[in-house]
Design a protein around this motif. Structure first.
Motif, PDB file in Angstrom:
ATOM      1  N   LYS A 167       0.866  -1.182   0.000  1.00 55.57           N
ATOM      2  CA  LYS A 167       0.000   0.000   0.000  1.00 55.57           C
ATOM      3  C   LYS A 167       0.903   1.233   0.000  1.00 55.57           C
ATOM      4  O   LYS A 167       1.418   1.640   1.038  1.00 55.57           O
ATOM      5  CB  LYS A 167      -0.908   0.007   1.244  1.00 55.57           C
ATOM      6  CG  LYS A 167      -1.587  -1.335   1.552  1.00 55.57           C
ATOM      7  CD  LYS A 167      -2.411  -1.862   0.396  1.00 55.57           C
ATOM      8  CE  LYS A 167      -3.295  -3.023   0.791  1.00 55.57           C
ATOM      9  NZ  LYS A 167      -2.625  -4.313   0.868  1.00 55.57           N
ATOM     10  N   THR A 203      -1.117   0.264   5.826  1.00 52.47           N
ATOM     11  CA  THR A 203      -1.299  -1.144   6.182  1.00 52.47           C
ATOM     12  C   THR A 203      -2.607  -1.684   5.620  1.00 52.47           C
ATOM     13  O   THR A 203      -2.877  -2.880   5.730  1.00 52.47           O
ATOM     14  CB  THR A 203      -1.295  -1.328   7.710  1.00 52.47           C
ATOM     15  OG1 THR A 203      -2.410  -0.623   8.276  1.00 52.47           O
ATOM     16  CG2 THR A 203      -0.014  -0.794   8.321  1.00 52.47           C
ATOM     17  N   GLY A 204      -3.422  -0.794   5.023  1.00 47.52           N
ATOM     18  CA  GLY A 204      -4.706  -1.217   4.475  1.00 47.52           C
ATOM     19  C   GLY A 204      -4.952  -0.610   3.113  1.00 47.52           C
ATOM     20  O   GLY A 204      -4.130   0.154   2.590  1.00 47.52           O
ATOM     21  N   THR A 208     -12.143   1.631   5.132  1.00 51.20           N
ATOM     22  CA  THR A 208     -11.406   2.517   6.041  1.00 51.20           C
ATOM     23  C   THR A 208     -12.289   3.043   7.168  1.00 51.20           C
ATOM     24  O   THR A 208     -11.775   3.631   8.129  1.00 51.20           O
ATOM     25  CB  THR A 208     -10.803   3.711   5.282  1.00 51.20           C
ATOM     26  OG1 THR A 208     -11.821   4.369   4.533  1.00 51.20           O
ATOM     27  CG2 THR A 208      -9.701   3.248   4.356  1.00 51.20           C
ATOM     28  N   TYR A 249     -12.103  -0.932   9.163  1.00 52.14           N
ATOM     29  CA  TYR A 249     -10.820  -1.565   9.470  1.00 52.14           C
ATOM     30  C   TYR A 249      -9.915  -0.601  10.235  1.00 52.14           C
ATOM     31  O   TYR A 249      -9.848   0.581   9.914  1.00 52.14           O
ATOM     32  CB  TYR A 249     -10.095  -1.965   8.188  1.00 52.14           C
ATOM     33  CG  TYR A 249     -10.714  -3.088   7.395  1.00 52.14           C
ATOM     34  CD1 TYR A 249     -12.031  -3.499   7.599  1.00 52.14           C
ATOM     35  CD2 TYR A 249      -9.982  -3.746   6.417  1.00 52.14           C
ATOM     36  CE1 TYR A 249     -12.585  -4.514   6.858  1.00 52.14           C
ATOM     37  CE2 TYR A 249     -10.535  -4.774   5.664  1.00 52.14           C
ATOM     38  CZ  TYR A 249     -11.840  -5.150   5.887  1.00 52.14           C
ATOM     39  OH  TYR A 249     -12.387  -6.163   5.151  1.00 52.14           O
ATOM     40  N   THR A 250      -9.194  -1.120  11.226  1.00 46.68           N
ATOM     41  CA  THR A 250      -8.192  -0.299  11.891  1.00 46.68           C
ATOM     42  C   THR A 250      -6.888  -0.440  11.114  1.00 46.68           C
ATOM     43  O   THR A 250      -6.336  -1.539  10.993  1.00 46.68           O
ATOM     44  CB  THR A 250      -7.977  -0.727  13.350  1.00 46.68           C
ATOM     45  OG1 THR A 250      -7.269  -1.961  13.395  1.00 46.68           O
ATOM     46  CG2 THR A 250      -9.300  -0.880  14.063  1.00 46.68           C
ATOM     47  N   ASP A 251      -6.412   0.661  10.567  1.00 48.30           N
ATOM     48  CA  ASP A 251      -5.205   0.658   9.744  1.00 48.30           C
ATOM     49  C   ASP A 251      -4.395   1.916  10.012  1.00 48.30           C
ATOM     50  O   ASP A 251      -4.896   2.887  10.598  1.00 48.30           O
ATOM     51  CB  ASP A 251      -5.563   0.583   8.259  1.00 48.30           C
ATOM     52  CG  ASP A 251      -5.690  -0.846   7.754  1.00 48.30           C
ATOM     53  OD1 ASP A 251      -4.742  -1.625   7.967  1.00 48.30           O
ATOM     54  OD2 ASP A 251      -6.736  -1.190   7.171  1.00 48.30           O
ATOM     55  N   SER A 309      -1.927   4.914   8.204  1.00 50.38           N
ATOM     56  CA  SER A 309      -1.449   5.618   7.017  1.00 50.38           C
ATOM     57  C   SER A 309      -0.270   6.486   7.449  1.00 50.38           C
ATOM     58  O   SER A 309      -0.440   7.420   8.235  1.00 50.38           O
ATOM     59  CB  SER A 309      -2.547   6.506   6.424  1.00 50.38           C
ATOM     60  OG  SER A 309      -3.486   5.748   5.695  1.00 50.38           O
ATOM     61  N   HIS A 313      -6.715  -4.629  11.617  1.00 52.26           N
ATOM     62  CA  HIS A 313      -6.129  -4.933  10.318  1.00 52.26           C
ATOM     63  C   HIS A 313      -4.686  -4.463  10.183  1.00 52.26           C
ATOM     64  O   HIS A 313      -3.963  -4.930   9.302  1.00 52.26           O
ATOM     65  CB  HIS A 313      -6.991  -4.296   9.214  1.00 52.26           C
ATOM     66  CG  HIS A 313      -6.691  -4.781   7.845  1.00 52.26           C
ATOM     67  ND1 HIS A 313      -6.072  -3.999   6.892  1.00 52.26           N
ATOM     68  CD2 HIS A 313      -6.933  -5.983   7.246  1.00 52.26           C
ATOM     69  CE1 HIS A 313      -5.952  -4.691   5.767  1.00 52.26           C
ATOM     70  NE2 HIS A 313      -6.449  -5.893   5.953  1.00 52.26           N
ATOM     71  N   SER A 314      -4.242  -3.543  11.014  1.00 50.97           N
ATOM     72  CA  SER A 314      -2.885  -3.010  10.868  1.00 50.97           C
ATOM     73  C   SER A 314      -1.848  -4.058  11.264  1.00 50.97           C
ATOM     74  O   SER A 314      -2.107  -4.925  12.102  1.00 50.97           O
ATOM     75  CB  SER A 314      -2.706  -1.756  11.725  1.00 50.97           C
ATOM     76  OG  SER A 314      -3.008  -2.027  13.076  1.00 50.97           O
ATOM     77  N   ARG A 315      -0.688  -3.979  10.612  1.00 43.97           N
ATOM     78  CA  ARG A 315       0.418  -4.883  10.932  1.00 43.97           C
ATOM     79  C   ARG A 315       1.568  -4.061  11.504  1.00 43.97           C
ATOM     80  O   ARG A 315       2.039  -3.113  10.870  1.00 43.97           O
ATOM     81  CB  ARG A 315       0.910  -5.619   9.698  1.00 43.97           C
ATOM     82  CG  ARG A 315      -0.070  -6.633   9.126  1.00 43.97           C
ATOM     83  CD  ARG A 315      -0.976  -6.031   8.090  1.00 43.97           C
ATOM     84  NE  ARG A 315      -1.637  -7.057   7.285  1.00 43.97           N
ATOM     85  CZ  ARG A 315      -2.396  -6.787   6.241  1.00 43.97           C
ATOM     86  NH1 ARG A 315      -2.601  -5.527   5.862  1.00 43.97           N
ATOM     87  NH2 ARG A 315      -2.965  -7.759   5.565  1.00 43.97           N
ATOM     88  N   SER A 326       2.350  -3.936   5.175  1.00 43.83           N
ATOM     89  CA  SER A 326       1.159  -4.441   4.491  1.00 43.83           C
ATOM     90  C   SER A 326       1.099  -5.960   4.569  1.00 43.83           C
ATOM     91  O   SER A 326       0.143  -6.570   4.088  1.00 43.83           O
ATOM     92  CB  SER A 326       1.191  -4.016   3.018  1.00 43.83           C
ATOM     93  OG  SER A 326       2.402  -4.432   2.396  1.00 43.83           O
TER      94      SER A 326
END
Length: 723
Positions: A445, A465-466, A473, A476-478, A480, A600-602, A623
């Motif tokens: 991403k 991460t998304g 968005t 999902y928890t992501d 940027s 969802h975040s890594r 990602s």
């Protein structure tokens, strides 16, 4: 910190003692999703939403994972799973769990229906309906359904009709009253019809009554078959193999995918759902005509296709849903009068979705599209949704004379058709569209904007991460991450050159990418923690991801545990690692968070000789999950976080809050594979902590402006025994 007294040699353990089965672990995850539908503290329609989501999840699992195993069995492939099961053995174990899960879904619906009815929302099957509603539904059937459906006789003179993937139909055994002759008829429900018909308020007042479309067909079958007595009926639903395999010799990827999407609709039947009281002769007919080799056949008392309940969830009853949440727009960007580039130029920033608005990402591209100083934009697109402001911004940029390159991933499962559409629209606007690798998916991403500044060029990057998807968005928890770091800009340029021109990058300064060196980077960092622990220093690893299945990493984490490294994994979904096994993984804890938002975040953090959290920790966002596909068959990015404020936010706010969460958390038992919900009180003072609620009510560290004082963000402290 102590090493387990009796260290086990993992190589002496049988595979099933070292690893959990991937597919069974996924089914366990979906059980946790379904468990949210039974949380009395949730509003009723939100509970129904979780039930629907569990149905959608299970459908995809059957169409992809189970279909793949069934295909291996048909082809005689004997490849063993990580826990040493053959495809046939896995299918047998899956079959039992899928039936259990289906029964649990029906029991959950049975529990929710009376609760919803008490609130004026009635979900009807074949049970009695108010006479006024019955009359209205009969007329609706005559006016809106009968003109669309087509009864088809099943006999030697008529070919057996094709039942599409996710198709629902009904079979009827009929006896002609005039001469007693027998007839079998099939009625397929067109996908254009709504899954549920809602009786209007003008008929029943304020109450809302929903009837599944297939039940209406059965209820009013006498209108379809005048002159016949209906001696048997039953409703069925079909799932087909929906994976798309890429052929290496495919000369035109676009044309290949257009054809493959059509073929997917006609894939091998992988599952047949039928009513519990389905007519025996009709069932035998379906078994024969649908060629159900290696297919699951499930009999259901209740509703087929639980996913269809998503239509009922849309009922306009805000009192039965979560209080709407409006994401914040970062104060620091607003202090720069909304100029995203000015805010990034001042300092790196992380946007935490869905708590902070995706509009920042869109504004980054919108401003680039109209900024006369911007000379080029490069964008990787995996999923963009049906209504995409990102696509619109890229088109506008190209029309304004910018050099715009878009990497569109055609292999994004179930989004292939939408991505083909976007690719065509981008090309018409003048965007250079690239489809990436045939064998690998481009899952990274990343967005890159080159801007003319101070007599030179500055590169602004977004790493996520998304996906660039305006709907997910909000759920999902992501993360940027925006930066103007020159080293990351140079690395981003090399990454795009790798994707678009197959130019393998040399001497990357910051980024690690798969399938080249991302796995090796993680392994090296684990090994460093092992050496630190063996030298008597603290060894600590905190990871947050969606799945962990890769054998080499799992074995290395076992080695770390045996060396005394404290490992905490926040793994939402599949986990093949067995935590807490004496002598093997004593120092590993695995927790899963399931709640209002989809984690969802890594994030990958390493202590570097200090207890976590620490300013000295090495922290990455990515990602990529820890899976074979991400590490070997996808282009992914692992991004180190070196900016102090962003480092603090990712480690000491985002990751730590997930570790501290108790109200939405489950702990994995390494012996049994079962997950146990963490039970705590509601308040911080008695140990209860909800990370989603925390993020909804507190600004992020890197996004706050000067007007927000430090005390607006409560400090999180790692309590003893919290992880």
């Amino acid at each position: 910190m102590s090493t387990a007294p009796d260290i086990l040699d993992p190589e002496t353990l049988a595979p099933e003692e070292r690893y959990f089965n991937r597919e069974l672990s996924w089914l366990s995850f979906n059980e946790r999703v379904l468990a949210e539908a039974n949380r009395a503290s949730y509003p009723l329609l939100e509970r129904l939403r979780f039930l629907s989501i569990s149905g959608s999840n299970l459908d995809e699992f059957m169409m992809i994972r189970v279909a793949g195993l069934a295909g291996q069995v048909r082809s005689g492939v004997a490849e063993m799973s990580l826990d040493a099961r053959t495809p046939g053995q896995q299918l047998a174990a899956i079959s039992e769990k899928v039936r259990e899960l289906g029964q649990l879904q029906q029991r959950t619906l049975d529990e929710l229906r009376p609760l919803l009815s008490a609130q004026g929302i009635h979900i009807k099957g074949g049970d009695p309906i108010d006479p006024k509603a019955e009359d209205w539904l009969r007329q609706y059937f005559l006016d809106h359904i009968m003109p669309v459906i087509t009864p088809q006789a099943i006999d030697p003179a008529h070919p057996f009709p094709f039942v599409a993937n996710l198709g629902i139909g009904a079979l009827f055994n009929l006896t002609r009253r005039e001469d007693g002759s027998q007839l079998v008829e099939m009625v397929l429900i067109p996908s254009a019809l709504p899954r549920f018909v809602r009786v209007p308020q003008s008929v029943l007042g304020e109450d809302a009554t929903y009837v599944a479309i297939e039940r209406l067909v059965v209820r009013f079958a006498d209108l379809l078959f005048p002159g016949f007595e209906i001696t048997g009926d039953g409703v069925f639903r079909v799932l087909r193999d929906s994976d798309i395999e890429i052929e290496e010799e495919a000369e035109d990827l676009v044309r290949y995918f257009r054809s493959a999407i059509q073929r997917r609709r006609r894939g091998q039947v992988i599952m047949l759902e039928i009513d519990e009281n389905f007519d025996a002769e009709a069932e035998e007919l379906l078994r024969d005509k649908l060629e159900l080799e290696q297919a699951f056949i499930t009999k259901t008392i209740g509703m087929l296709g639980i996913v269809g309940l998503e239509e009922v969830v849309k009922e306009d009853r805000p009192d039965l849903k979560f209080t709407p949440y409006s994401p914040r727009y970062p104060e620091r960007v607003m202090e720069h009068d909304g100029d995203v580039f000015s805010a990034i130029h001042e300092k790196d920033i992380v946007i935490h979705h869905p708590y902070e608005s995706f509009e920042v990402v869109v504004d980054f591209l919108r401003q680039a599209a109209v900024d006369p100083n911007v000379v080029s934009i490069k964008q990787a697109l995996y999923r963009a949704g049906q209504q995409s402001p990102v696509i619109n911004a890229l088109c506008e940029a190209a029309e304004n004379g910018k050099s715009v390159t878009a990497v569109v991933e055609l292999k994004a499962r179930f989004d292939e058709e939408q991505n083909l559409k976007w690719a065509g629209e981008l090309e018409r606007a003048g965007v250079q569209v690239i489809y990436g690798f045939i064998d690998w998916k481009t899952h990274a991403k990343i967005s890159m904007v080159v801007r003319q500044e101070d007599g030179g060029y500055r590169t602004y990057c977004h790493f996520g991460t998304g996906n660039y998807h305006p709907v997910t968005t909000k759920i999902y928890t992501d993360l940027s991450y925006f930066t103007a770091d020159p080293a990351l800009g140079r690395d981003a340029s090399k990454l795009f050159n790798f994707i678009t021109g197959y130019v393998e990058p040399q001497k990357m300064e910051r980024l690690a990418i798969s399938p080249l060196d991302l796995l090796e980077t993680l392994i090296e960092d684990i090994e460093e923690e092992i050496e630190l622990a063996r030298a008597g220093k603290p060894g600590t690893i905190w990871w947050k991801m969606n799945q962990i299945t890769e054998k080499r990493v799992i074995d290395k984490l076992y080695e770390a545990s045996q060396a005394g490294v404290q490992v905490v994994l926040i793994c939402r979904g599949i986990c093949c690692l067995r935590p807490g096994v004496p002598g093997l993984s004593d120092n590993i804890t695995v927790k899963s968070i399931i709640g209002r938002f989809l984690e969802h975040s890594r994030i990958y953090a390493f202590g570097k000789g200090e207890p976590l959290p620490s300013d000295k920790a090495k922290v990455y966002i990515s990602s990529a999950d820890v899976m074979d596909r991400n590490l070997y068959r996808r282009v992914e990015a692992l991004v180190p976080i070196v900016n102090a404020t962003v480092h603090d936010q990712v480690l000491e706010q985002v990751l730590l809050a997930n570790l501290l969460d108790t109200e939405q958390s489950w702990l994995l038992d390494g012996e049994t594979g079962d997950y146990e919900r963490v039970e705590t009180g509601d308040g911080v003072e008695d140990g209860g902590f909800n990370c989603h609620q925390y993020f909804m009510t507190n600004p992020s560290l890197s996004g706050r402006g000067g007007a927000l004082k430090d005390d607006r963000v409560p400090n999180l402290t790692l309590r003893k025994g919290a992880v």
